[in-house]
Enzyme design. Structure first.
Site, short mmCIF file in Angstrom:
data_model
loop_
_atom_site.label_atom_id
_atom_site.label_comp_id
_atom_site.label_asym_id
_atom_site.label_seq_id
_atom_site.Cartn_x
_atom_site.Cartn_y
_atom_site.Cartn_z
N GLU A 1 13.56 -3.34 10.76
CA GLU A 1 14.28 -2.42 9.88
C GLU A 1 13.90 -2.66 8.42
O GLU A 1 13.58 -3.79 8.05
CB GLU A 1 15.76 -2.70 10.11
CG GLU A 1 16.69 -1.89 9.29
CD GLU A 1 18.03 -2.59 9.10
OE1 GLU A 1 18.51 -3.30 9.99
OE2 GLU A 1 18.59 -2.40 8.01
N LYS B 1 28.41 -8.15 10.14
CA LYS B 1 28.92 -8.97 9.04
C LYS B 1 30.44 -9.05 9.09
O LYS B 1 31.11 -8.08 9.45
CB LYS B 1 28.49 -8.38 7.69
CG LYS B 1 27.03 -8.60 7.41
CD LYS B 1 26.79 -9.05 5.97
CE LYS B 1 25.34 -9.38 5.74
NZ LYS B 1 24.54 -8.17 5.45
N1 PSU Z 1 24.33 -5.30 8.12
C1 PSU Z 1 23.69 -6.33 7.54
N2 PSU Z 1 22.69 -6.10 6.65
C2 PSU Z 1 22.32 -4.83 6.35
C3 PSU Z 1 22.96 -3.76 6.99
C4 PSU Z 1 23.95 -4.03 7.86
O1 PSU Z 1 24.02 -7.46 7.82
O2 PSU Z 1 21.41 -4.66 5.53
C5 PSU Z 1 22.45 -2.38 6.76
C6 PSU Z 1 21.70 -1.97 8.03
O3 PSU Z 1 20.59 -1.20 7.65
C7 PSU Z 1 22.71 -1.12 8.75
C8 PSU Z 1 23.34 -0.42 7.58
O4 PSU Z 1 22.13 -0.22 9.65
O5 PSU Z 1 23.48 -1.45 6.61
C9 PSU Z 1 24.65 0.20 7.91
O6 PSU Z 1 25.05 0.97 6.82
P1 PSU Z 1 26.28 1.96 6.96
O7 PSU Z 1 27.48 1.08 7.14
O8 PSU Z 1 26.26 2.71 5.67
O9 PSU Z 1 26.01 2.80 8.17
#
Ligand code: PSU
Ligand code: MN
Length: 316
Positions: free
Chosen positions: A36, A170
């Protein structure tokens, strides 16, 4: 859109472009691991993020697989980036965060952006990849009752056939609610060498997982069973804990997380700004220790992803 049609070597806009190396590996049935790009652009400070992006690719190679970092460059979705493209993404100037729903407008506008788990999983699966390694998934946010903030990652994984190696979600999210939503959506979760769902910075979130495996071949076995059973083309989550020796000190973790959540609430921070604020607060409040634990988790996931891709390729 003339920029897309001008080059005869490019497929129609929106079709993922494979790097030469990734295309050859797929043709020859060799293991490939999708990586990613949002963790590079929005999850880590510059300029260290570029070094980390290159290191993650090197780890995949060292484990005998081909890395395929996914991103959108000038409106073209790429599966496998060259050095210049990786530098461009890591450089961050005008690089957007693209979830699955952002791909069409990004392609139409010729935009450059990093892909989240939802967009990466979608493009990787379209390109024929079966294994994807990342840090943590998006999930159900705390205070969901007020905000309805739930990452699109979860829904996308409910309808995409790909194996995702992660270290859980997280702890700034609502972990039990995220696990419940994965259950509701029918996404299979395997603990790798653990009976507890990992806590991203911590080896354990304290929440149980229903299934535990210990070897990459066992994961490949589950993937094969998914295909044989048929039914909805859902993902397989492999929850791989950070090494205990490299986790964040649990006492420190709990203390700074509570401070971060208080500060966030006090300042009235909402929506897209919540996660970056909390993550940045954690890095500063732990003197960089949360970033090191984050990196340790991602490195472990990428190495495991390569071994799972190897076990999968060996079955085909
Ligand atoms: N969790 C992490 N690091 C990240 C992300 C999530 O520990 O960088 C990033 C990933 O790309 C995940 C995104 O898909 O955040 C999710 O964002 P949102 O909650 O806006 O969908
Ligand atoms: Mn969100």
């Amino acid at each position: 859109m003339s920029q897309h049609t001008a080059s005869a070597s490019l497929p129609p806009p929106g079709t993922p472009v494979l790097s030469e190396e990734v295309r050859e590996a797929l043709e020859q049935g060799q293991p490939v691991v999708a990586l990613e790009s949002t963790i590079i652009t929005h999850g880590m400070p510059r300029p260290r993020n570029l070094a980390v992006a290159a290191e993650l690719e090197a780890i995949v190679r060292a484990e005998g697989a081909v890395p395929a970092t996914v991103a959108v460059v000038d409106g073209v979705p790429h599966v496998g980036l060259d050095k210049e493209q990786l530098e461009r993404i890591a450089g961050g100037e005008g690089v957007r965060k693209l979830g699955h729903r952002d791909l069409a407008p990004a392609v139409a506008a010729g935009a450059t952006g990093a892909t989240t788990v939802s967009a990466t999983a979608f493009l990787a699966a379209r390109a024929g990849l079966r294994v994807f390694a990342t840090g943590g998934l998006g999930g159900v946010h705390r205070e969901w009752v007020q905000t309805q903030d739930e990452s699109a990652d979860l829904q996308l994984l409910a309808r995409t056939r790909i194996t995702v190696v992660c270290a859980g979600v997280k702890s700034i999210l609502d972990v039990p609610a995220t696990l419940q939503r994965l259950e509701t959506l029918g996404v299979t979760v395997l603990g790798y060498g653990t009976e507890r769902f990992p806590g991203f910075y911590l080896a354990s979130s304290g929440e149980p997982v229903d299934w535990t495996v210990h070897r990459p071949e066992e994961v490949a076995e589950v993937m094969a069973a998914q295909d044989l059973l048929g039914g909805p083309e859902s993902a397989l989550l492999v929850a791989n804990p950070v090494d205990k020796a490299e986790q964040l000190d649990p006492g420190l973790h709990d203390r700074v997380l509570a401070e971060a959540l208080d500060e966030c609430r006090g300042r009235g921070i909402t929506r897209q700004e919540v996660s970056p604020f909390l993550l940045d607060f954690l890095v500063r409040a732990t003197g960089g220790a949360s970033l090191e634990a984050n990196l340790a988790a991602v490195r472990g996931n990428v190495a495991l992803g390569a071994r799972i891709a190897g076990a999968w390729a060996a079955r085909q």
